[in-house]
Motif scaffolding. Sequence first.
Motif, short mmCIF file in Angstrom:
data_model
loop_
_atom_site.label_atom_id
_atom_site.label_comp_id
_atom_site.label_asym_id
_atom_site.label_seq_id
_atom_site.Cartn_x
_atom_site.Cartn_y
_atom_site.Cartn_z
N PHE A 95 10.57 -0.98 3.00
CA PHE A 95 9.30 -0.55 3.59
C PHE A 95 8.58 -1.75 4.21
N GLU A 126 5.78 5.29 5.64
CA GLU A 126 6.36 4.23 6.48
C GLU A 126 6.72 4.78 7.86
N TRP A 169 0.07 0.64 -1.90
CA TRP A 169 1.32 -0.12 -1.87
C TRP A 169 1.26 -1.30 -2.84
N SER A 222 -3.68 2.88 2.20
CA SER A 222 -2.26 2.56 2.20
C SER A 222 -1.99 1.19 1.57
N ILE A 279 10.60 1.38 -6.32
CA ILE A 279 10.44 1.34 -4.87
C ILE A 279 10.65 -0.10 -4.41
N ALA A 324 1.83 9.34 -2.76
CA ALA A 324 2.59 8.25 -3.39
C ALA A 324 1.84 7.70 -4.59
N CYS A 337 6.55 7.57 0.15
CA CYS A 337 6.57 6.23 0.76
C CYS A 337 7.35 6.24 2.07
N LEU A 362 4.72 -1.28 5.36
CA LEU A 362 3.81 -1.23 4.24
C LEU A 362 3.65 -2.60 3.61
#
Length: 214
Positions: free
Chosen positions: A183, A141, A167, A163, A178, A102, A137, A186
Amino acid sequence: MMKLIGMLDSPYVRRTAISLQAMGISFEHQPLSVFNDFAAFQSINAVVKAPTFVFESGELLMDSSIILQYAESAVPASRRLMPATGEEFRLALQIIGFALAACEKAVQIVYEKNLRPAEKQHQPWIDRVSLQLKAACENLEQKLVASEFELHPSVLNQPFITSAVVWQFIQHMLPDVISVVDFPRLATMSTYAETLPEFLAFPPLGPGVVAPNS
């Protein structure tokens, strides 16, 4: 003293700095940009790759994963951020893999939009990379859900650090690509992480352009 070279607006530099701090490794952070401080960075590392880790001997390590692999070998087992073997190790690698995928795709989009003139941007390529970013992503997740990964760990670990850093970067740079509402795990992880001393010690710096390194 050992030095970590690179700007904290790079998630690769930031994950390295936070991890070294969490492992109790003493180092000096030198915030040089691969763009604005090219000559100064080049004088340290001719490749001009961030992050660069400089030993007291002058020897160099490049790439956040390589630097952190070394760090894991340099501290007692009680201070390591990665499980040693087995199912926990495999899960950690899977989570980190999706997070770094990601990160790579997010950086590619940022580069395309921030460095390439608008008339030269290739929208089909941006669309493809955006799909890859979303897929990474989504897989990350889902892995956090399936594994019941601890979102508020009492002891920091590498899957959590990577992570959360990735994020935060995605939401800072690409919130239109995004959506945070898709999510929740996250988002929860990142919100908690940004309150921790190790994260507060190395805050991301503004909306600058980051180096596409890993």
